[in-house]
Scaffold this active site. Structure first.
Site, PDB file in Angstrom:
ATOM      1  N   THR A  94       0.749  -1.212  -0.075  1.00 29.53           N
ATOM      2  CA  THR A  94       0.026   0.076  -0.019  1.00 29.53           C
ATOM      3  C   THR A  94       0.969   1.135   0.021  1.00 29.53           C
ATOM      4  O   THR A  94       1.460   1.551   0.813  1.00 29.53           O
ATOM      5  CB  THR A  94      -0.862   0.122   1.198  1.00 29.53           C
ATOM      6  OG1 THR A  94      -1.699  -1.233   1.315  1.00 29.53           O
ATOM      7  CG2 THR A  94      -1.839   1.159   1.259  1.00 29.53           C
ATOM      8  N   LYS A 169      -7.246   1.692  -2.842  1.00 31.62           N
ATOM      9  CA  LYS A 169      -6.800   1.114  -1.556  1.00 31.62           C
ATOM     10  C   LYS A 169      -6.780   2.332  -0.413  1.00 31.62           C
ATOM     11  O   LYS A 169      -7.248   2.053   0.582  1.00 31.62           O
ATOM     12  CB  LYS A 169      -5.338   0.671  -1.616  1.00 31.62           C
ATOM     13  CG  LYS A 169      -4.787   0.155  -0.531  1.00 31.62           C
ATOM     14  CD  LYS A 169      -5.497  -0.953   0.063  1.00 31.62           C
ATOM     15  CE  LYS A 169      -4.977  -1.465   1.351  1.00 31.62           C
ATOM     16  NZ  LYS A 169      -6.024  -2.122   2.040  1.00 31.62           N
ATOM     17  N   LYS A 237      -0.067   5.302   8.398  1.00 32.10           N
ATOM     18  CA  LYS A 237       0.570   5.842   7.150  1.00 32.10           C
ATOM     19  C   LYS A 237      -0.558   5.840   5.942  1.00 32.10           C
ATOM     20  O   LYS A 237      -0.576   6.593   5.221  1.00 32.10           O
ATOM     21  CB  LYS A 237       1.649   4.723   6.734  1.00 32.10           C
ATOM     22  CG  LYS A 237       2.041   4.544   5.483  1.00 32.10           C
ATOM     23  CD  LYS A 237       1.485   3.508   4.330  1.00 32.10           C
ATOM     24  CE  LYS A 237       1.662   2.079   4.870  1.00 32.10           C
ATOM     25  NZ  LYS A 237       1.060   1.307   4.019  1.00 32.10           N
TER      26      LYS A 237
HETATM   27  N1  LIG Z   1      -1.481  -6.410   7.527  1.00 28.04           N
HETATM   28  C1  LIG Z   1      -2.367  -6.252   6.921  1.00 28.04           C
HETATM   29  O1  LIG Z   1      -3.786  -6.554   7.309  1.00 28.04           O
HETATM   30  C2  LIG Z   1      -2.492  -5.506   5.456  1.00 28.04           C
HETATM   31  C3  LIG Z   1      -1.440  -4.952   5.045  1.00 28.04           C
HETATM   32  N2  LIG Z   1      -1.448  -4.206   3.894  1.00 28.04           N
HETATM   33  C4  LIG Z   1      -0.154  -3.443   3.423  1.00 28.04           C
HETATM   34  O2  LIG Z   1       0.682  -4.536   2.866  1.00 28.04           O
HETATM   35  C5  LIG Z   1       2.146  -4.142   3.193  1.00 28.04           C
HETATM   36  C6  LIG Z   1       2.817  -4.931   4.273  1.00 28.04           C
HETATM   37  O3  LIG Z   1       2.006  -5.073   5.320  1.00 28.04           O
HETATM   38  P1  LIG Z   1       2.200  -6.133   6.388  1.00 28.04           P
HETATM   39  O4  LIG Z   1       2.752  -7.528   6.017  1.00 28.04           O
HETATM   40  O5  LIG Z   1       1.291  -6.068   7.562  1.00 28.04           O
HETATM   41  O6  LIG Z   1       3.702  -5.430   7.321  1.00 28.04           O
HETATM   42  P2  LIG Z   1       5.004  -5.902   7.959  1.00 28.04           P
HETATM   43  O7  LIG Z   1       5.336  -4.694   8.920  1.00 28.04           O
HETATM   44  O8  LIG Z   1       4.299  -6.996   8.638  1.00 28.04           O
HETATM   45  O9  LIG Z   1       5.903  -6.277   6.875  1.00 28.04           O
HETATM   46  C7  LIG Z   1       6.503  -5.051   6.366  1.00 28.04           C
HETATM   47  C8  LIG Z   1       7.616  -5.607   5.266  1.00 28.04           C
HETATM   48  O10 LIG Z   1       8.267  -4.816   4.679  1.00 28.04           O
HETATM   49  C9  LIG Z   1       9.879  -5.048   4.820  1.00 28.04           C
HETATM   50  N3  LIG Z   1      10.422  -3.683   5.058  1.00 28.04           N
HETATM   51  C10 LIG Z   1      10.092  -2.494   5.764  1.00 28.04           C
HETATM   52  N4  LIG Z   1      11.272  -1.503   5.305  1.00 28.04           N
HETATM   53  C11 LIG Z   1      11.865  -2.319   4.436  1.00 28.04           C
HETATM   54  C12 LIG Z   1      13.032  -1.699   3.825  1.00 28.04           C
HETATM   55  N5  LIG Z   1      13.537  -0.312   4.070  1.00 28.04           N
HETATM   56  N6  LIG Z   1      13.710  -2.400   2.867  1.00 28.04           N
HETATM   57  C13 LIG Z   1      13.206  -3.559   2.624  1.00 28.04           C
HETATM   58  N7  LIG Z   1      11.914  -4.278   3.223  1.00 28.04           N
HETATM   59  C14 LIG Z   1      11.462  -3.548   4.067  1.00 28.04           C
HETATM   60  C15 LIG Z   1       9.847  -5.828   6.052  1.00 28.04           C
HETATM   61  O11 LIG Z   1      11.085  -6.397   6.459  1.00 28.04           O
HETATM   62  P3  LIG Z   1      11.707  -6.743   7.551  1.00 28.04           P
HETATM   63  O12 LIG Z   1      11.169  -8.219   7.908  1.00 28.04           O
HETATM   64  O13 LIG Z   1      13.210  -7.031   7.408  1.00 28.04           O
HETATM   65  O14 LIG Z   1      11.246  -5.820   8.647  1.00 28.04           O
HETATM   66  C16 LIG Z   1       8.722  -6.774   6.043  1.00 28.04           C
HETATM   67  O15 LIG Z   1       9.139  -7.882   5.320  1.00 28.04           O
HETATM   68  C17 LIG Z   1       1.908  -2.700   3.826  1.00 28.04           C
HETATM   69  O16 LIG Z   1       1.976  -1.740   2.748  1.00 28.04           O
HETATM   70  C18 LIG Z   1       0.693  -2.751   4.339  1.00 28.04           C
HETATM   71  O17 LIG Z   1       0.027  -1.222   4.624  1.00 28.04           O
HETATM   72  C19 LIG Z   1      -2.624  -4.299   3.064  1.00 28.04           C
HETATM   73  C20 LIG Z   1      -3.676  -5.008   3.337  1.00 28.04           C
HETATM   74  C21 LIG Z   1      -3.566  -5.592   4.670  1.00 28.04           C
HETATM   75  O1  LIG Z   2      -4.449  -2.544   4.427  1.00 25.83           O
HETATM   76  C1  LIG Z   2      -5.101  -3.189   5.321  1.00 25.83           C
HETATM   77  C2  LIG Z   2      -6.369  -3.475   5.336  1.00 25.83           C
HETATM   78  C3  LIG Z   2      -7.142  -4.530   6.283  1.00 25.83           C
HETATM   79  C4  LIG Z   2      -8.327  -5.061   5.967  1.00 25.83           C
HETATM   80  O2  LIG Z   2      -8.895  -4.851   4.774  1.00 25.83           O
HETATM   81  O3  LIG Z   2      -8.987  -5.774   6.838  1.00 25.83           O
END
Ligand SMILES: NC(=O)C1=CN([C@@H]2O[C@H](COP(=O)(O)OP(=O)(O)OC[C@H]3O[C@@H](n4cnc5c(N)ncnc54)[C@H](OP(=O)(O)O)[C@@H]3O)[C@@H](O)[C@H]2O)C=CC1
Ligand SMILES: O=CCCC(=O)O
Length: 290
Positions: A94, A169, A237
């Site tokens: 996102t 989104k 964010k």
């Molecule tokens: N969780 C949710 O319910 C949802 C999340 N999203 C979106 O999906 C994306 C991921 O979310 P989520 O999995 O929850 O987040 P997490 O915080 O669990 O994971 C983030 C990921 O990004 C990596 N990362 C962060 N900073 C860097 C960097 N500078 N360079 C390389 N890798 C980096 C992390 O690596 P490391 O392991 O090394 O920290 C990790 O793999 C986000 O954009 C979020 O907004 C969308 C829908 C639902």
């Molecule tokens: O970006 C996160 C969305 C979480 C949700 O749709 O439940």
């Protein structure tokens, strides 16, 4: 079909495991290398850098935390750009439309193909392959990767030019973040005015504003339990990026602005890594205004 997968956080891990479970070959990379171990048990191969993953795989998916992470993985040394010529990159993080467009334009200029595809749905839908995919960009690439989207999601939308997926989104999450704050205030108001908040959940569930989020998060919020499915720092964010989209389009969003302040307050209280429903805790903090 073989996919690269960059970013094994809450979402990326579940999505990559799903692809493996459905017979796709997957080569993974994560900044913190130890997070690859569990996926290796599921049959994944590990790439040393984003560049080596892209070099190996025709299609690479990214699921990264925010615009800064999305840009870093593409533009930094050993990044996606180094081997993108003739390869396909699908960013499901996102981010805002400007970030996505910058990545898209650079990848295309280097002979690659780009699709943005952020998702609605959280940890459980990601595990169950029930996400809602909001794709935009290269339509031919979208059609090519539909077999993977069919595994990851219950429905895919193609929304046209790059930026439209990101905007859709952000609009959805702006609504969700505002709703979460109204819900949280309602639970607190019920409790403080002598009502049983559990009964409030039952009443809400029977009426016109019944929804999956209240149903899922209500019971855990009443137990002060905020194990992260969607980390609060990411919801904040998204509010910030949605408000910037509002600025660009001269849309007044006082409700979203207030919700953003509550998420910021939660972050300042050290709650950023908990689930976004932990914004509920801000209402329990001492109020020094009176
Ligand atoms: N969780 C949710 O319910 C949802 C999340 N999203 C979106 O999906 C994306 C991921 O979310 P989520 O999995 O929850 O987040 P997490 O915080 O669990 O994971 C983030 C990921 O990004 C990596 N990362 C962060 N900073 C860097 C960097 N500078 N360079 C390389 N890798 C980096 C992390 O690596 P490391 O392991 O090394 O920290 C990790 O793999 C986000 O954009 C979020 O907004 C969308 C829908 C639902
Ligand atoms: O970006 C996160 C969305 C979480 C949700 O749709 O439940």
């Amino acid at each position: 079909m073989e996919f690269g997968f960059l970013g094994l956080g809450i979402m990326g891990k579940a999505m990559a495991i799903n692809l493996l479970r459905h017979g796709f070959k997957v080569t993974i990379w994560n900044r913190t290398l130890s997070k690859c171990d569990e996926l290796v048990q599921h049959g994944a191969s590990v790439g040393e850098t984003p560049a080596t993953v892209v070099k190996k795989c025709k299609y690479t998916i990214a699921m990264l935390s925010d615009p800064s992470a999305a840009l870093s993985v593409v533009f930094d040394k050993d990044g996606v750009l180094e081997h993108i010529n003739g390869k396909c990159y699908i960013d499901m993080s996102t981010v805002d439309a400007d970030t996505s467009s910058k990545i898209s334009e650079t990848i295309k200029a280097k002979g690659g193909y780009f699709l943005e595809a952020p998702v609605s749905g959280s940890k459980k839908p990601a595990e169950d392959g029930q996400l809602i995919i909001l794709a935009a960009g290269d339509k031919a690439l979208y059609d090519e990767v539909l077999p993977a989207f069919d595994v990851l999601g219950k429905k895919s939308f193609f929304l046209g030019e790059v930026g439209n997926g990101a905007k859709m989104k952000l609009v959805v999450n702006m609504i969700m973040g505002s709703m979460m704050n109204a819900f949280s205030e309602g639970l607190t108001l019920a409790e403080r005015s002598g009502l049983n908040p559990g009964t409030l959940l039952d009443v809400l569930d029977l009426g016109a504003i019944s929804n999956g989020m209240f149903k899922l998060k209500g019971p855990t919020m009443l137990q002060n339990s905020y194990s992260p499915a969607f980390p609060l720092k990411h919801q904040q964010k998204d509010m910030r990026l949605a408000l910037a989209l509002g600025d660009e389009n001269a849309v007044s969003m006082p409700v979203a602005a207030a919700a953003n302040e509550a998420f910021k307050k939660a972050r300042s209280m050290g709650l950023g890594d908990l689930d976004f429903s932990a914004v509920h805790e801000t209402l329990k903090a001492p109020d020094h205004s009176s």
